[in-house]
Write an enzyme that holds these catalytic residues in place. Sequence first.
Site: not given
Ligand code: AMP
Ligand code: MG
Length: 474
Positions: A110, A122, A174, A246-247
């Site tokens: 990750k 990014d 992870r 998605d979580n």
């Molecule tokens: P999360 O809120 O971390 O569960 O992420 C929600 C979505 O945003 C997922 O599809 C992640 O892969 C994407 N995402 C979160 N942070 C980044 C990042 N820095 N660069 C690219 N995608 C991201």
């Molecule tokens: Mg997520």
Amino acid sequence: MSTQIPFDNSYARLPERFFTRQPATPVAAPQLIIFNHALAADLGITPGAEAELAQVFSGNQIAPGAEPLAQAYAGHQFGGFSPQLGDGRALLLGEVVSPQTGQRFDIQLKGSGPTPYSRMGDGRAWLGPVLREYLLCEAMHALGVPTTRALAAVSTGQPILREAGPLPGAILTRVAASHIRVGTFEYFAARRDTDALQALFEYTCARHYPTARDPVMLLDAVIARQADLVAQWHAIGFIHGVMNTDNTTLSGETIDYGPAAFMDGYHPVTVYSSIDRHGRYAYDNQSRVIVWNLAQLASALVPLMPDQDEAVAVFTNQINAMPDRLLAARARRMGAKLGLDMADAGDQGLLDTLLKMMQDHGADFTNTFRALAETGHAPGLNAAAGYGDWEKRWQTRLQALPGAQARMLAANPAFIPRNHRVEQMISAATEGDFAPFHRLLTVLQTPYDTQPDAADLQAPPEPHEVVKATFCGT
Ligand code: AMP
Ligand code: MG
């Protein structure tokens, strides 16, 4: 000897539209922060030298047998549907089968660089969220809560730009029972790709619920696991913070610790996540949200049923029955904190009265229950009206329940990863001092033990230390 990961990949054998094959983007100067040797041993992984571990768990070096891919998924985020999310900064390297248990686990990087799902991001993670997830998931595991695990953390030697300015970059490795999310089912359902949905259904059953023969049985099994998971969150004062679909995993493991936090003073509407402005994912609301999330799973499963109308009727009944299952799981888990089996008609009242007093007095959630378990008294509530009477009624009830104290000590941790300690740990690590991280991790490995040397980690925050908001890991 070089690092050996006995990969045995199955997700990479699924149809190509489940993912995008994608190598990690190399980083400048990877350095190992920590490697979880105990977990590696459980998984049959043989670690090489430290410098080599840093290469492998930064993605700079592809471990033999790895088939890196970014998984596709969708998801409801704060109630709104995003048809295309996917691993925007993560890569599944592959799976291993534990030689001890025969259970299959994903190994995922990750923060490993951009993927076709990165959108504006990014693809990277900064040190803070990496250490937060490492610490929180390992603490959750030690607390006995189903969760993804952390195998390694590596600093990249590359600053990354965030609102606050440049921050040190890091990558987390992870380990998960799988990364199948409610959003993975939603992804194919939204595309009306019933063949992929059927393949995902079969894969999920084979991996997690081998006795489930149809979507009704799968949904039932996921409801059972998620109901107990969220009940366990309630019992330790855990607030996930971003319970988007998605979580939410099909395996029933806690996943994605972005703004996750533990409550200090008890209040049912506690929220820490800075982006959760309306308290959708507040402490108490987690029970309602998980039902909503599994209703989205049910919707996604409808196309797999032979008769759609009947499917809707059956799934609706299952979802409507979930709140009662959750209440039962929650009563069982919360009751255990007071040594109660909830068999007596007055047990729920004892619990509710205590919680109300704790709420009115802002009593520390963890320490109040721990004090009751250790001493039979909650000094913090002495000033609460009716506390003395409550304590007498509770003590009387306990006399009918042999072994209550041992059960209480096993249900009430002395140590949780308190927000202010986590934030202090992140600040120190950002300055290059990892001692607080290692100390917290060590103490949190045995959270139910009395550890007199760590009294400072047991105490609630001083007023100036209180953390009001936590931020997503982006
Ligand atoms: P999360 O809120 O971390 O569960 O992420 C929600 C979505 O945003 C997922 O599809 C992640 O892969 C994407 N995402 C979160 N942070 C980044 C990042 N820095 N660069 C690219 N995608 C991201
Ligand atoms: Mg997520």
